[in-house]
Scaffold this motif. Structure first.
Motif, PDB file in Angstrom:
ATOM      1  N   LYS A  79       1.443  -1.370  -0.005  1.00 36.47           N
ATOM      2  CA  LYS A  79       0.144  -0.093   0.038  1.00 36.47           C
ATOM      3  C   LYS A  79       0.704   1.308   0.080  1.00 36.47           C
ATOM      4  CE  LYS A  79      -4.105  -1.715   2.367  1.00 36.47           C
ATOM      5  NZ  LYS A  79      -5.181  -2.020   2.590  1.00 36.47           N
ATOM      6  N   ARG A  80       0.113   2.438  -0.658  1.00 34.84           N
ATOM      7  CA  ARG A  80       1.105   3.236  -0.457  1.00 34.84           C
ATOM      8  C   ARG A  80       1.323   4.052   0.735  1.00 34.84           C
ATOM      9  NH1 ARG A  80      -1.959   8.441  -3.927  1.00 34.84           N
ATOM     10  NH2 ARG A  80      -0.424   9.549  -3.107  1.00 34.84           N
ATOM     11  N   GLY A  81       2.187   4.482   0.585  1.00 33.72           N
ATOM     12  CA  GLY A  81       2.163   5.633   1.886  1.00 33.72           C
ATOM     13  C   GLY A  81       1.952   7.090   1.431  1.00 33.72           C
ATOM     14  N   ARG A  82       1.734   7.411   2.912  1.00 36.77           N
ATOM     15  CA  ARG A  82       0.836   9.256   2.570  1.00 36.77           C
ATOM     16  C   ARG A  82       2.195   9.940   2.112  1.00 36.77           C
ATOM     17  NH1 ARG A  82      -2.253  12.524   7.137  1.00 36.77           N
ATOM     18  NH2 ARG A  82      -3.319  10.505   6.488  1.00 36.77           N
ATOM     19  N   PHE A  83       3.136   9.984   2.411  1.00 38.81           N
ATOM     20  CA  PHE A  83       4.148  10.815   1.738  1.00 38.81           C
ATOM     21  C   PHE A  83       5.436  10.382   1.156  1.00 38.81           C
ATOM     22  CE2 PHE A  83       2.493  12.876   5.516  1.00 38.81           C
ATOM     23  CZ  PHE A  83       1.622  13.948   5.025  1.00 38.81           C
ATOM     24  N   GLY A  84       4.633   9.029   0.030  1.00 43.72           N
ATOM     25  CA  GLY A  84       5.512   8.478  -0.385  1.00 43.72           C
ATOM     26  C   GLY A  84       6.164   7.438  -0.018  1.00 43.72           C
ATOM     27  N   GLY A  85       6.605   6.628  -0.274  1.00 44.70           N
ATOM     28  CA  GLY A  85       7.128   5.547   0.096  1.00 44.70           C
ATOM     29  C   GLY A  85       6.411   4.301   0.569  1.00 44.70           C
ATOM     30  N   VAL A  86       6.426   3.464   0.909  1.00 46.46           N
ATOM     31  CA  VAL A  86       4.797   1.801   1.363  1.00 46.46           C
ATOM     32  C   VAL A  86       4.492   1.931   2.475  1.00 46.46           C
ATOM     33  CG1 VAL A  86       5.530   1.084  -1.466  1.00 46.46           C
ATOM     34  CG2 VAL A  86       6.704   0.622   0.696  1.00 46.46           C
ATOM     35  N   LYS A  87       3.077   1.453   2.542  1.00 49.93           N
ATOM     36  CA  LYS A  87       3.300   0.949   4.021  1.00 49.93           C
ATOM     37  C   LYS A  87       2.829  -0.960   4.137  1.00 49.93           C
ATOM     38  CE  LYS A  87      -0.477   2.265   5.058  1.00 49.93           C
ATOM     39  NZ  LYS A  87      -2.077   2.959   5.894  1.00 49.93           N
ATOM     40  N   MET A  88       3.846  -1.311   4.681  1.00 50.07           N
ATOM     41  CA  MET A  88       3.992  -3.158   4.767  1.00 50.07           C
ATOM     42  C   MET A  88       2.779  -3.615   4.685  1.00 50.07           C
ATOM     43  SD  MET A  88       6.543  -3.098   4.242  1.00 50.07           S
ATOM     44  CE  MET A  88       8.665  -3.788   4.002  1.00 50.07           C
ATOM     45  N   GLU A  89       2.176  -3.604   3.906  1.00 53.43           N
ATOM     46  CA  GLU A  89       0.515  -4.322   3.704  1.00 53.43           C
ATOM     47  C   GLU A  89       0.171  -4.504   2.325  1.00 53.43           C
ATOM     48  OE1 GLU A  89      -3.021  -2.409   5.830  1.00 53.43           O
ATOM     49  OE2 GLU A  89      -1.128  -1.080   6.784  1.00 53.43           O
ATOM     50  N   PHE A  90      -0.102  -6.081   2.340  1.00 54.45           N
ATOM     51  CA  PHE A  90      -0.452  -6.812   1.015  1.00 54.45           C
ATOM     52  C   PHE A  90      -1.558  -6.495  -0.055  1.00 54.45           C
ATOM     53  CE2 PHE A  90      -1.618 -10.064  -1.605  1.00 54.45           C
ATOM     54  CZ  PHE A  90      -0.813 -10.129  -2.331  1.00 54.45           C
ATOM     55  N   THR A  91      -1.417  -5.804  -1.359  1.00 52.53           N
ATOM     56  CA  THR A  91      -2.636  -5.690  -1.367  1.00 52.53           C
ATOM     57  C   THR A  91      -2.323  -5.605  -3.212  1.00 52.53           C
ATOM     58  OG1 THR A  91      -3.518  -3.856  -2.235  1.00 52.53           O
ATOM     59  CG2 THR A  91      -2.225  -2.521  -1.834  1.00 52.53           C
ATOM     60  N   LEU A  92      -3.148  -6.105  -3.980  1.00 52.51           N
ATOM     61  CA  LEU A  92      -3.359  -6.110  -5.726  1.00 52.51           C
ATOM     62  C   LEU A  92      -4.659  -5.024  -6.372  1.00 52.51           C
ATOM     63  CD1 LEU A  92      -4.385 -10.129  -5.940  1.00 52.51           C
ATOM     64  CD2 LEU A  92      -1.909  -8.418  -5.512  1.00 52.51           C
TER      65      LEU A  92
END
Lengths: 346, 297
Positions: free
Chosen positions: B49-62
């Motif tokens: 998943k997208r992070g709020r200010f760029g980067g990623v959140k470590m959560e799986f998604t399609l």
């Protein structure tokens, strides 16, 4: 049988300041197996390329069965060429390679298929029809190239060093096969080769070329026993040459005296050619020359003895049957039959 | 247990393997650190998943993959493919005859011609693209020239069109088409053409049955070399397309730098990588067919 098929008259070709062909005239007969023989750079390949239409001569004419060949573009000449490199199309199967020339004649599909099958059977490659050239051995590729060239039933088949890419054993086999095939298909063959054994064993007649000039055109036997000039005498087979002044019954060589030879014109510079197998080892009393043994080579059926003779620079070669009973350093006496020698001007 | 000879062979094989690593080492290291690892990162981002200010959140998604088939993105991808395809076809039509002619030049002229082909590469790409702006401008030499000779009465809108983008891409990548085609034409054995002629083929027939099929693998490499960077280019569409023509390259850049949606940018980037792999696989399959089994272009 003796009808002239191809008549080459006064053909010359220069590349820059190199003369590749110098006033070449040769007549080639119907159903003949003809060889163009000479060292590399003698112009034989250029002549072949002139016949195929890849080079245009500066001068001269070429007639095939009365038709002016030089006025035809290369793809309209009733001549096929087997390339030295075979030039098989790598992206086509054996079958497609062979069919290529027939497709250009706009023949029916069935006829093409039959003729391709026939010619593949002739060269013994029926089971390789769907292979690519890269999957074949050298000998097989050579036969595909041959099949591709003869399937068009040309009036004249040109072969550029057909056997040079093959190893020794396959080569001997293919020599026989080419000869057999030539009889079978009844096409006039012109082979270019630098290998005199190849030319001598296959050809009916040979044109010996050197530096763009035809030195002699004759049958293999005549070339060997009746060379017309020193180049041919030296190039064909091995020979011993003695340079001197011709007299009525031989050639007088400085330091060696009178060497017996054929009867002919006297007091002109001449070279006496004696073939190694015509020299015999004799008693001192009958000797024409005396020399000492430098080396002996036993080659199975016969031996070759190399002798050094005082006053003569080149070693003299003598061939005798079986093993020679001489040892190195031994002094031997030589004689020959004067009528077997060849006396050439200069 | 093993014989001394077998041991010797084993040692020899180890030495050969060692030597291979010495030669391959630097390249292997570079590819691993700067290619494989970043690519794996991009691949993993695509499933997060997208992070709020760029980067990623470590959560799986399609979800990122689902977004690609939204019509706005489909049209951008379609548009990009169309522009890249037009560029490639034009490059092919110009590049093949050029490469063929260079390969048939006398040897001493060939290198000079090739240097001229790659000469533009010696100048910065951005500067060359700016030059096109000046060239295509309504006040530019092209419009002015055509007006001066009376062909035009008012300037054409050449700049900021799809045509300008194609022209810029074509100009940028044409050498990449010419070089591989040149290499394959130059390598072609001339006796094959002579053989075709000798067997009765006209010049045109010999070209289409022998020259063209045998230079097809090199031609396809050239087409891929033009198509792929054209597809991914974002400088030319921006400068010459005036932001009106959005291509997949612009989209990817925007996801990372403006929208700060790294996962979606990663998905778009992966689409391009997949396309590239597909194209090269196709090229390899066709060149294997042409060259016969076991040989490569």
């Amino acid at each position: 049988m003796n009808n002239t098929l191809l008549s080459i008259a006064g053909v010359s070709k220069t590349f820059g300041d190199v003369t590749a062909l110098d006033d070449v005239s040769i007549d080639i007969r119907e159903n003949e197996f003809f060889a163009l023989l000479g060292p590399s750079g003698c112009g034989k390949t250029t002549l072949l390329r002139v016949l195929a239409g890849f080079e245009v001569p500066d001068m001269g004419s070429v007639n095939l069965a009365g038709q002016n060949l030089l006025s035809l573009p290369p793809n309209k000449r009733p001549i096929n060429l087997m390339f030295q490199s075979y030039a098989l199309f790598p992206h086509m199967s054996v079958e497609k390679n062979v069919a290529y020339g027939l497709q250009r004649e706009s023949l029916g599909k069935d006829e093409i298929r039959t003729r391709v099958a026939e010619v593949l059977a002739t060269v013994g490659l029926t089971d390789k029809a769907s292979r690519r050239p890269a999957q074949l051995s050298g000998g097989q590729r050579q036969r595909v190239a041959l099949a591709r060239a003869i399937v068009k039933r040309p009036r004249l088949l040109l072969l550029d060093e057909p056997l040079s890419a093959l190893d020794r054993k396959v080569r001997a086999e293919m020599q026989l096969e080419l000869k057999r095939l030539q009889h079978e298909v009844g096409i006039t063959f012109v082979v270019v080769t630098h290998d005199q054994d190849e030319a001598m064993s296959m050809a009916d007649r040979i044109a010996v070329m050197s530096e763009g000039v035809v030195k002699q055109v004759a049958s293999p036997v005549d070339l060997y026993s009746r060379p017309e000039n020193l180049f041919v005498a030296d190039f064909i087979g091995s020979s011993n040459a003695f340079h001197g002044v011709a007299s009525a019954d031989g050639v007088h060589v400085d330091g060696l005296g009178l060497l017996p030879g054929t009867v002919g014109a006297s007091s002109a510079e001449a070279t006496l050619i004696i073939r190694p197998e015509d020299i015999r080892l004799v008693e001192q009393s009958q000797a024409a020359l005396t020399g000492s043994v430098v080396d002996t080579q036993f080659t199975g059926g016969s031996s070759t003895i190399a002798l050094s003779i005082a006053g003569h620079a080149a070693p003299v070669l003598v061939t005798c049957q079986g093993s020679s009973n001489v040892t190195r350093g031994e002094s031997v006496h030589l004689a020959w039959d004067a009528s077997r020698t060849i006396k050439l001007p200069k | 247990m093993t014989s001394p000879a077998a041991q010797g062979r084993g040692a020899e094989r180890r030495r050969a393997l060692g030597a291979r690593f010495v030669f391959l080492g630097p390249g292997l290291f570079y590819v691993t650190v700067f290619m494989a690892i970043p690519l794996l990162l991009v691949l993993s981002y695509a499933f997060l998943k997208r992070g709020r200010f760029g980067g990623v959140k470590m959560e799986f998604t399609l979800d990122n993959f689902h977004r690609v088939i939204e019509s706005v993105y489909v049209s951008v991808i379609g548009n990009s493919i169309l522009i890249a395809a037009i560029t490639t076809v034009l490059a092919l039509l110009i590049g093949y005859p050029t490469a063929y002619a260079i390969a048939r030049l006398p040897r001493k002229w060939r290198n000079l011609a090739l240097v001229l082909v790659v000469l533009p590469f010696w100048t910065n790409f951005l500067i060359r693209t700016y030059a096109w702006i000046l060239l295509l401008n309504s006040e530019g030499p092209l419009n002015k020239g055509l007006m001066a000779v009376g062909i035009l009465h008012e300037p054409l809108d050449l700049l900021y069109t799809r045509g300008a983008v194609v022209a810029g891409l074509l100009y940028a990548y044409l050498p990449l088409m010419i070089l591989p085609i040149y290499a394959s034409v130059e390598r072609l054995d001339n006796s094959l053409i002579e053989a075709a002629t000798n067997l009765g083929a006209s010049r045109a027939r010999a070209f289409f049955t022998v020259t063209l099929p045998l230079t097809l693998p090199g031609t396809m490499i050239g087409a891929i070399f033009v198509f792929v960077p054209s597809l991914g280019n974002f400088i030319v569409p921006e400068l010459l397309g005036g932001g009106k023509t959005v291509m997949i390259g612009n989209l990817i850049r925007d996801q990372f730098l403006k929208a700060r949606d790294w996962p979606f940018g990663a998905v778009l980037a992966l689409i391009m990588v997949a396309l590239l792999i597909l194209l090269f696989a196709g090229q390899a399959a066709i060149s294997r067919r042409i060259n016969g089994r076991g040989r490569h272009a």
